[in-house]
Design an enzyme around this catalytic site. Structure first.
Site, short mmCIF file in Angstrom:
data_model
loop_
_atom_site.label_atom_id
_atom_site.label_comp_id
_atom_site.label_asym_id
_atom_site.label_seq_id
_atom_site.Cartn_x
_atom_site.Cartn_y
_atom_site.Cartn_z
N CYS A 215 -4.17 -1.34 -2.34
CA CYS A 215 -4.31 0.12 -2.49
C CYS A 215 -5.09 0.35 -3.78
O CYS A 215 -4.64 -0.06 -4.86
CB CYS A 215 -2.91 0.73 -2.59
SG CYS A 215 -2.88 2.49 -2.90
N ASP B 228 0.86 -1.19 0.00
CA ASP B 228 0.00 0.00 0.00
C ASP B 228 0.90 1.25 0.00
O ASP B 228 2.09 1.16 0.33
CB ASP B 228 -0.90 0.01 1.24
CG ASP B 228 -1.81 1.24 1.29
OD1 ASP B 228 -2.50 1.51 0.29
OD2 ASP B 228 -1.81 1.95 2.31
N TYR C 106 -0.57 8.92 -2.10
CA TYR C 106 -0.46 8.74 -3.55
C TYR C 106 -1.64 9.41 -4.27
O TYR C 106 -1.53 9.75 -5.45
CB TYR C 106 -0.55 7.24 -3.89
CG TYR C 106 0.73 6.44 -3.77
CD1 TYR C 106 1.86 6.93 -3.11
CD2 TYR C 106 0.79 5.15 -4.33
CE1 TYR C 106 3.01 6.16 -3.01
CE2 TYR C 106 1.94 4.38 -4.23
CZ TYR C 106 3.05 4.88 -3.57
OH TYR C 106 4.17 4.11 -3.48
N CYS D 222 -10.94 3.44 -0.68
CA CYS D 222 -9.51 3.64 -0.39
C CYS D 222 -9.26 2.80 0.86
O CYS D 222 -10.06 2.84 1.81
CB CYS D 222 -9.24 5.12 -0.11
SG CYS D 222 -7.64 5.45 0.67
N1 DGL Z 1 -4.73 3.46 0.40
C1 DGL Z 1 -4.79 4.00 -0.89
C2 DGL Z 1 -6.04 3.55 -1.64
O1 DGL Z 1 -6.57 2.50 -1.37
C3 DGL Z 1 -4.56 5.45 -1.15
C4 DGL Z 1 -3.97 6.33 -0.15
C5 DGL Z 1 -3.13 7.45 -0.71
O2 DGL Z 1 -3.69 8.44 -1.21
O3 DGL Z 1 -1.93 7.29 -0.62
O4 DGL Z 1 -6.48 4.21 -2.54
#
Ligand code: DGL
Length: 254
Positions: free
Chosen positions: A75, A12, A44, A185
């Site tokens: 993720c 992740d 991210y 998320c």
């Molecule tokens: N945990 C990530 C997801 O499932 C995103 C988190 C981030 O913005 O880094 O989208």
């Protein structure tokens, strides 16, 4: 060493994938997991697609050095931006991604109003919009970007007053309006208590963690790669500090 003993890599952008690791561990307590969070580069969700892809590929390259038998991209953001590139780079390797649990939400409320809370990258990428076109039908689906939440989870504030305040500013317009909210998320299920405090006990909350865990077990069973134990979890994080590793362990046990 027998390949079945190799790790299932769980990736992740930070600590969010622990919500998926919980489900993986519940379903496969005898497996050895290597959890890698790229907390030094999180979030991210507000980066360009090319950046997310490059960061994901670089992290996975490091994970591969530990000897993996499968990779779970826990993720939604990294899955949207990089799953195709990963499959091209590691052909034949078991790679399981996660996507927002929109299909189960629409199955449950075919003519209802469904919110999908996710990062900017996830909501704008083709992968989600293809899913939306496939599931859309008669349900009303609302995209809900949620800036700021990932940072709070990354700093140990998943269940804090600050989280409740941030969620209120995002979700108040939808209070009493939604039949279901998809947590698109992997950081968000870690803030379930705060989400319930804002939206109340009745709304149906869905995430893709359990489905991802089931798919991972199915793929490993098919390849005869399941392990009989003993289970283990190894923690790695690009932030390389003790606090983040303690936070990871605490979130898993929560
Ligand atoms: N945990 C990530 C997801 O499932 C995103 C988190 C981030 O913005 O880094 O989208």
């Amino acid at each position: 060493m027998n390949r079945n003993e190799n790790y299932i890599g769980v990736f992740d952008s930070g600590v969010g994938g622990i919500s998926v690791l919980r489900q993986l561990k519940k379903l496969m307590p005898n497996e050895r997991f290597l959890y890698y969070g790229d907390s030094a580069n999180a979030p991210y969700g507000c980066r360009s697609t090319a950046e997310v892809q490059a960061l994901t590929l670089a992290s996975v390259e490091k994970m591969m050095e530990y000897g993996l038998k499968a990779l779970v991209i826990a993720c939604n953001t990294a899955t949207s931006a990089a799953i195709r590139a990963l499959r091209e780079k590691y052909p034949g390797f078991i790679i399981v991604g996660i996507e927002p649990a929109l299909k189960p939400a629409v199955d449950q409320f075919p003519t209802g109003k469904i919110g999908v809370m996710a990062t900017d990258v996830t909501l704008r990428e083709a992968k989600f919009n293809t899913l939306l076109a496939r599931c859309g039908a008669a349900a009303e689906i609302v995209k809900i970007p949620a800036p700021g939440l990932v940072e709070l989870v990354e700093t140990g504030k998943a269940d804090s007053e600050e989280m409740v305040t941030a969620l209120q500013s995002i979700l108040v317009p939808y209070q009493g309006e939604l039949d279901a909210l998809v947590l698109g998320c992997t950081h968000y299920p870690l803030a379930l208590g705060a989400i319930r405090r804002v939206l109340g006990p009745r709304i149906v909350l869905l995430d893709g963690g359990e489905g991802t865990a089931r798919e991972t077990r199915r793929r490993l069973a098919e390849a005869e790669l399941l392990f009989a134990g003993p289970g283990e979890i190894i923690w790695k994080n690009s932030a390389e500090n003790e606090e983040i590793l303690q936070l990871c362990k605490a979130l898993l046990e929560q």
